[in-house]
Design a protein around this motif. Structure first.
Motif, mmCIF file in Angstrom:
data_model
loop_
_atom_site.group_PDB
_atom_site.id
_atom_site.type_symbol
_atom_site.label_atom_id
_atom_site.label_comp_id
_atom_site.label_asym_id
_atom_site.label_seq_id
_atom_site.Cartn_x
_atom_site.Cartn_y
_atom_site.Cartn_z
ATOM 1 N N LEU A 169 0.812 -1.212 0.000
ATOM 2 C CA LEU A 169 0.000 0.000 0.000
ATOM 3 C C LEU A 169 0.849 1.267 0.000
ATOM 4 O O LEU A 169 2.053 1.241 0.271
ATOM 5 C CB LEU A 169 -0.927 -0.005 1.217
ATOM 6 N N ASN A 170 0.188 2.377 -0.323
ATOM 7 C CA ASN A 170 0.850 3.686 -0.301
ATOM 8 C C ASN A 170 1.473 3.959 1.068
ATOM 9 O O ASN A 170 0.931 3.557 2.115
ATOM 10 C CB ASN A 170 -0.166 4.790 -0.617
ATOM 11 N N ASN A 171 2.608 4.654 1.053
ATOM 12 C CA ASN A 171 3.274 5.149 2.272
ATOM 13 C C ASN A 171 3.829 4.032 3.153
ATOM 14 O O ASN A 171 4.150 4.281 4.324
ATOM 15 C CB ASN A 171 2.314 6.020 3.099
ATOM 16 N N ALA A 172 3.949 2.824 2.614
ATOM 17 C CA ALA A 172 4.518 1.719 3.399
ATOM 18 C C ALA A 172 6.046 1.817 3.422
ATOM 19 O O ALA A 172 6.673 2.448 2.574
ATOM 20 C CB ALA A 172 4.076 0.379 2.829
ATOM 21 N N THR A 173 6.644 1.152 4.436
ATOM 22 C CA THR A 173 8.095 1.074 4.571
ATOM 23 C C THR A 173 8.485 -0.384 4.754
ATOM 24 O O THR A 173 7.918 -1.082 5.608
ATOM 25 C CB THR A 173 8.585 1.904 5.767
ATOM 26 N N VAL A 174 9.443 -0.846 3.947
ATOM 27 C CA VAL A 174 9.905 -2.226 4.040
ATOM 28 C C VAL A 174 11.420 -2.213 4.200
ATOM 29 O O VAL A 174 12.133 -1.612 3.394
ATOM 30 C CB VAL A 174 9.521 -3.036 2.780
#
Length: 265
Positions: free
Chosen positions: A106-111
Motif C-alpha cells: 500500500l501507499n506510504n509503506a516502509t519495508v
C-alpha cells in the motif's frame, strides 16, 4: 488478506489470498409438436475478487511475499431439441467474467531488512461454452449462439511514496503479474427434414487488464535484481459444427440413346 502493521518476524513474511471458482451449468429442453420452437438459454456472470495487500512499517529478517491467486473453471452446456412438422431448436450460451485479482504494497509503506520482496498476482481462467440446437421435421431449423466475454484485471503493484531498503538492506525485489485465459466455444446446429436450415454464431472476447508497476515518489534500494514484469497467455478457440440432414430427391437419370435397327438392304 490484508497485512497493515509494524512487525519484526524473522525468516519469512507471507501474505497470500487465494480464490477458486468452479461453476458448471447444464440446461436442456425437448418439445414434440406439429409446429413448435424450443429454446434453451444459459447465461452466467462471474465476478470474483481476490486481494492481498501489505502496508505500514514492515521489517523482516527473511523473504517478504505478498501473493494473490485466482483459479477459475467455468463450463456451460445448453441443449434445445424440437420435433414436428415445422420446428425450430435454439440453444444460447452467454458467459461474462469480470473478475479481479490484486496484490499490492500500500501507499506510504516502509519495508526494511528483507532477503527479498515479492509482490505477485497470478490468474488462471478456463471457460467453456457448448450450445446444441436440434430440430427435426418436414421443415427443421437449428440455431446456436454463444458469446464469451472475459474482462477484469490482474495487477501487482507497489504503491506511491513507498520506501524499500532505505534504512536496512533488502535483497531482490520482484513485482509480477500473470494472466492465463483459455476460452473455448463449441457450437453445434443439427437439423433434419425435407427442408433443413442451420444458423450458428460464436463470439469470443478476451480483454483483461494485466498490470505490474511501482507508484510515484517511491524509493527502492536493493542488493539484488529489481524485476517488474507482466505476462499474458491467452487462448481463444471457437469451433462450429453444422449438419443439415435434408431429404433431397434422387438425381435424375437419363437412359442411353436408343439406336434403331439397321435397315434391310
Amino acid at each position: 488478506a490484508p497485512l497493515c502493521a509494524h512487525d519484526t518476524k524473522p525468516n519469512l513474511m507471507r501474505g497470500s489470498a487465494v480464490g477458486r471458482v468452479e461453476f458448471g451449468v447444464r440446461r436442456g429442453g425437448y418439445s414434440p409438436s406439429v409446429v413448435w420452437s424450443r429454446a434453451s438459454i444459459g447465461m452466467s456472470s462471474v465476478t470474483a475478487k481476490v486481494t492481498a495487500v501489505a502496508g505500514g512499517n514492515l521489517s523482516w529478517g527473511g523473504a517478504s511475499t505478498v501473493n494473490s491467486e485466482l483459479d477459475e473453471d467455468i463450463g456451460v452446456l445448453s441443449v434445445a431439441g424440437a420435433v414436428g412438422f415445422v420446428c425450430l431448436g435454439t440453444a444460447v450460451v452467454v458467459i461474462s467474467d469480470d473478475s479481479t485479482n490484486e496484490a499490492s504494497i500500500l501507499n506510504n509503506a516502509t519495508v526494511n531488512d528483507a532477503s527479498s520482496v515479492n509482490v505477485t498476482a497470478t490468474s488462471n481462467q478456463s471457460l467453456s461454452a457448448e450450445p446444441i440446437g436440434v430440430a427435426v421435421g418436414a421443415v427443421g431449423a437449428g440455431a446456436s449462439f454463444v458469446r464469451i466475454d472475459v474482462s477484469g484485471d490482474t495487477s501487482a503493484t507497489i504503491g506511491n511514496n513507498v520506501n524499500i531498503g532505505q534504512t536496512l538492506s533488502v535483497g531482490s525485489v520482484n513485482v509480477s503479474s500473470t494472466s492465463t485465459v483459455d476460452a473455448d466455444a463449441s457450437v453445434y446446429g443439427i437439423s433434419g427434414g425435407a427442408a433443413a436450415f442451420n444458423f450458428n454464431f460464436a463470439f469470443i472476447y478476451v480483454d483483461p487488464q494485466v498490470k505490474a508497476g511501482v507508484g510515484t515518489n517511491s524509493h527502492i534500494t536493493s542488493h539484488g535484481n529489481v524485476t517488474i514484469q507482466s505476462a499474458t497467455n491467452h487462448d481463444a478457440d471457437g469451433r462450429r459444427l453444422t449438419a443439415d440432414l435434408a431429404e433431397r430427391p434422387p438425381p435424375a437419370r437419363s437412359l442411353p440413346p436408343h439406336s434403331p435397327p439397321p435397315r434391310p438392304p
